[in-house]
Design an enzyme around this catalytic site. Structure first.
Site, PDB file in Angstrom:
ATOM      1  N   ASP A   1       1.305 -26.349  31.863  1.00 16.35           N
ATOM      2  CA  ASP A   1       0.522 -25.560  30.902  1.00 16.35           C
ATOM      3  C   ASP A   1      -0.619 -26.333  30.234  1.00 16.35           C
ATOM      4  OD1 ASP A   1       0.087 -23.051  29.576  1.00 16.35           O
ATOM      5  OD2 ASP A   1       1.024 -23.854  27.772  1.00 16.35           O
TER       6      ASP A   1
ATOM      7  N   HIS B   1      -6.049 -26.446  28.889  1.00 14.20           N
ATOM      8  CA  HIS B   1      -5.021 -25.477  29.264  1.00 14.20           C
ATOM      9  C   HIS B   1      -4.835 -25.572  30.786  1.00 14.20           C
ATOM     10  CE1 HIS B   1      -3.662 -20.963  29.059  1.00 14.20           C
ATOM     11  NE2 HIS B   1      -2.647 -21.781  28.985  1.00 14.20           N
TER      12      HIS B   1
ATOM     13  N   ARG C   1      10.999 -15.324  27.968  1.00 13.04           N
ATOM     14  CA  ARG C   1      10.729 -16.728  28.291  1.00 13.04           C
ATOM     15  C   ARG C   1      11.985 -17.517  28.593  1.00 13.04           C
ATOM     16  NH1 ARG C   1       5.170 -18.507  27.977  1.00 13.04           N
ATOM     17  NH2 ARG C   1       4.038 -16.719  27.167  1.00 13.04           N
TER      18      ARG C   1
ATOM     19  N   LYS D   1       0.437 -24.602  21.611  1.00 14.35           N
ATOM     20  CA  LYS D   1      -0.940 -24.120  21.573  1.00 14.35           C
ATOM     21  C   LYS D   1      -1.666 -24.614  20.318  1.00 14.35           C
ATOM     22  CE  LYS D   1      -0.184 -21.601  25.286  1.00 14.35           C
ATOM     23  NZ  LYS D   1      -0.711 -22.035  26.593  1.00 14.35           N
TER      24      LYS D   1
ATOM     25  N   TYR E   1       8.224 -16.668  17.058  1.00 16.08           N
ATOM     26  CA  TYR E   1       8.114 -16.623  18.523  1.00 16.08           C
ATOM     27  C   TYR E   1       7.125 -17.643  19.093  1.00 16.08           C
ATOM     28  CZ  TYR E   1       8.992 -14.440  22.990  1.00 16.08           C
ATOM     29  OH  TYR E   1       9.426 -14.204  24.279  1.00 16.08           O
TER      30      TYR E   1
ATOM     31  N   CYS F   1      -1.588 -15.986  35.435  1.00 15.02           N
ATOM     32  CA  CYS F   1      -2.198 -16.085  36.762  1.00 15.02           C
ATOM     33  C   CYS F   1      -1.381 -16.987  37.680  1.00 15.02           C
ATOM     34  CB  CYS F   1      -3.628 -16.607  36.674  1.00 15.02           C
ATOM     35  SG  CYS F   1      -4.805 -15.389  36.069  1.00 15.02           S
TER      36      CYS F   1
HETATM   37  C1  OXD Z   1      -0.141 -18.679  27.440  1.00 14.19           C
HETATM   38  C2  OXD Z   1       1.166 -19.352  27.413  1.00 14.19           C
HETATM   39  O1  OXD Z   1      -0.276 -17.592  26.876  1.00 14.19           O
HETATM   40  O2  OXD Z   1       1.276 -20.427  28.029  1.00 14.19           O
HETATM   41  O3  OXD Z   1      -1.063 -19.223  28.031  1.00 14.19           O
HETATM   42  O4  OXD Z   1       2.089 -18.846  26.774  1.00 14.19           O
HETATM   43 MN    MN Z   2      -0.571 -21.226  28.660  1.00 17.43          MN
END
Ligand code: OXD
Ligand code: MN
Length: 625
Positions: free
Chosen positions: A310, A262, A402, A242, A233, A287
């Site tokens: 992101d 980020h 997603r 990430k 995932y 957010c």
């Molecule tokens: C997060 C994402 O968790 O972008 O920040 O998935």
């Molecule tokens: Mn993110």
């Protein structure tokens, strides 16, 4: 990826066995070949498949996955070239408790990360990786983060046995053999290897979403490697995101003098003067980053275009300013809450060529999730493949479901996303949290150092039940808590050092908070498109420093807020009391907050930069302590 729908029946991917490796691999670099050989020897795949990022490869793999039952083809009349994947119910999100930073010095990794000794971790992982790809294909993806050849761009390779990860990476990163040519000419690259950890023994049938109940997401910053086991995932499997672009890249940036953040990235044009501004903004997960990245202004005079939603990489350019790129090529967005009324731009981006994961399926072969439309369908198949009606009492789509879609499909995408290969110069950086209390709608930092203090102290109230209690804050400094690959206090020091290098060329820093509430728990600010009013003040306040004194500010202890009448409120109903509450600074609760900040800093001992302690002291003094 292009959108051609004609199947290229002549497409022959480069595939071969380990035995044929030397002659068949489409790359000559000895380090690349050595690493792939070594990993293949350990994981023992049946064959090796080289991913060139082509449309033909996309068509081949999607067709195979549909035939195998691990992708559902959506109705092509409604959602062309789009697919639904349903994950296993125990593999639905990033697993922070199984995420490790493996570096020699635990102090350098810091108290906010799970530290492991790299050699011990390799020993621990070996039995899991041994034979993990038996009965499967190992896909090799060469990819670029950023425009190939750009000054801020980095290259990587991912190995994976998940065709779902391959398809997702083909959207999220620039997958191309051109990357191999750059590596052959000596470019640096990052090694990432991923397995779902579910070997297919003796011809056993595959499951729709293979994974393993044991998971490891391991980063080796000393050798620039990621080893990921057991999950298919999101951030666990799409290692460009990430793992590479934040955790490893943050360490690379520290070593080399740049920043991996980020942050979303937008281009904002004043339609009266034609002047262009570029903004980066950090918000904790959930957010509304994608909403701000695709903002539709509700006031005239501004055009907002998307550069990223992101991640942003920031590096000083030859003219001394701070330049930014979005290293990614796709949006991996949270579906629930993305709706026709809340984010029409995202909805139109999703017209086709999209992979959906864990959303609901409609009776006519389309997708649905909570918040997509105001009207809720009478019948759906939920994310776990079960019949669903509004009476079911469970969400139809998983809360972390997603969409994965190329950035180029957003009607708001700015041409600079790909054309500005060395990035765009930043005018402002925003830090936001989700705060019901204390933090004003917008405040400009008094200096770069004060801005770093604002970033270092980003926080959100933990849950609705605790809202209103200053004591219950979840700290998420720079929105990087789960993503900074080294000691957070050293990271703050790095930000201060970058500011020193930038000097008066540094972008201005602002703190924003869309989430302040009144005594009855109602949001004081309408948010969404109305946030353009805050952006308007921010940008006019930048000009106020130089040419005119257009957007005046008033200095409060916590920063500079719009002076009375300076925030454009034409066309919205907001009472004087609400407005006052949005900017109210209560010295007592802020002094309490300072105490919590001191406690938070204590976690990092004497690694906290002296300058940040000075900022805390300065704030206390301005609050009248
Ligand atoms: C997060 C994402 O968790 O972008 O920040 O998935
Ligand atoms: Mn993110």
């Amino acid at each position: 990826m292009t959108t051609a729908t004609k199947i290229d029946n002549d497409y022959q991917p480069i595939t071969h066995t380990i035995a044929e490796f030397e002659s068949a691999a489409p790359v000559k670099d000895a380090k690349v070949l050595g690493w792939i050989c070594e990993m293949a020897d350990i994981m023992q795949p049946d064959q090796i498949f080289w991913c060139d990022g082509s449309t033909a490869q996309w068509q081949l793999l999607t067709a195979e996955m549909v035939a195998q039952g691990s992708l559902i083809k959506l109705n092509p009349d409604i959602r062309p070239n789009s697919f639904l994947a349903r994950s296993s119910s125990d593999d639905v999100a990033r697993v922070e408790e199984r995420t490790f930073i493996c570096a020699a010095d635990p102090e350098a990794v810091g108290p906010t990360n799970n530290w492991r000794d790299p050699d011990e971790m390799r020993q621990e992982l070996l039995p899991f990786f041994k034979g993990a790809m038996r009965g499967r294909t190992m896909y090799v993806l060469p990819f670029a983060m950023g425009p190939i050849g750009g000054a801020i761009t980095q290259l990587g390779l991912q190995l994976t046995d998940s065709p779902y990860a391959v398809l997702s990476m083909q959207i999220m990163a620039r997958v191309s053999f051109e990357v191999l040519r750059h590596i052959e000419r000596g470019a640096n690259w990052v090694r990432t290897a991923h397995t779902v950890g579910a070997p297919l023994l003796d011809g056993a049938a595959d499951s729709a979403w293979p994974c393993n109940s044991t998971k490891y997401i391991c980063h080796f910053p000393d050798t620039l490697e990621v080893l990921s086991f057991g999950s298919g995932y999101g951030g666990n499997a799409l290692l460009s995101k990430k793992c590479f672009a934040l955790r490893l890249a943050s360490v690379m940036g520290k070593r080399e003098g740049w920043l991996a953040e980020h942050m979303l990235l937008i281009k904002v044009t004043n339609t009266n003067t034609g002047r262009v501004y570029n903004l980066a903004a950090a918000f904790p997960s959930a957010c509304g980053k994608t909403n701000l990245a695709m903002l539709t202004p509700t006031i005239p005079g501004w055009k907002v275009e998307t550069l990223g939603d992101d991640i942003a990489w920031l590096r000083q350019g030859a003219d001394g300013r701070l330049y930014a790129i979005n290293p990614e090529a796709g949006f991996f967005g949270v579906a629930p809450g993305t709706g026709e009324s809340t984010n029409p731009t995202a909805i139109s981006a999703l017209w086709g060529n999209t992979i959906y994961t864990n959303v609901a399926l409609t009776d006519d072969g389309d997708v649905w999730w909570e918040g997509k439309t105001d009207e809720v369908p009478a019948h759906l198949i939920d994310w776990q493949g079960q019949d669903w009606t509004p009476a079911s009492g469970t969400p139809a789509a998983h809360p972390n479901s997603r969409f994965t879609v190329p950035v180029t499909q957003a009607p708001s995408i700015a041409p600079e996303w790909s054309e500005a290969e060395n990035g765009v110069p930043l005018d402002a950086i925003l830090f936001g949290g989700r705060r019901a209390t204390n933090v004003p709608l917008v405040a400009k930092a008094l200096s770069w150092q004060h801005g770093v203090f604002m970033g270092a102290t980003i926080s959100s109230e933990k849950t609705a039940a605790q809202e209103g209690l200053v004591g219950e804050l979840r700290r998420d400094p720079f929105a990087m808590l789960p993503f900074c690959g080294y000691n957070m206090a050293d990271y703050w020091g790095h930000w201060l050092a970058i500011g020193e290098k930038l000097g008066d060329k540094a972008p201005a820093i602002f703190q924003v908070n869309w989430f302040r509430k009144d005594a009855d728990g109602k949001f004081l600010w309408p948010g969404f498109g109305e946030n353009s009013r805050v952006i308007d003040w921010i940008l006019r306040s930048l000009d106020a420093d130089s040419e005119s004194d257009d957007a005046k500010g008033e200095e409060l202890p916590v920063g500079i807020v719009p002076a009375s009448g300076e925030l454009n409120l034409t066309g919205i109903e907001i009472s004087d009391e609400s407005l006052a509450e949005l900017f109210r600074v209560d010295n007592e609760s802020w002094l309490q907050e300072c105490m919590l900040t001191e406690e938070f800093f204590a976690m990092f001992g004497d690694r906290v930069p002296q300058e940040l302690r000075a900022q805390l002291q300065g704030l206390r003094e301005r609050l009248g302590a």
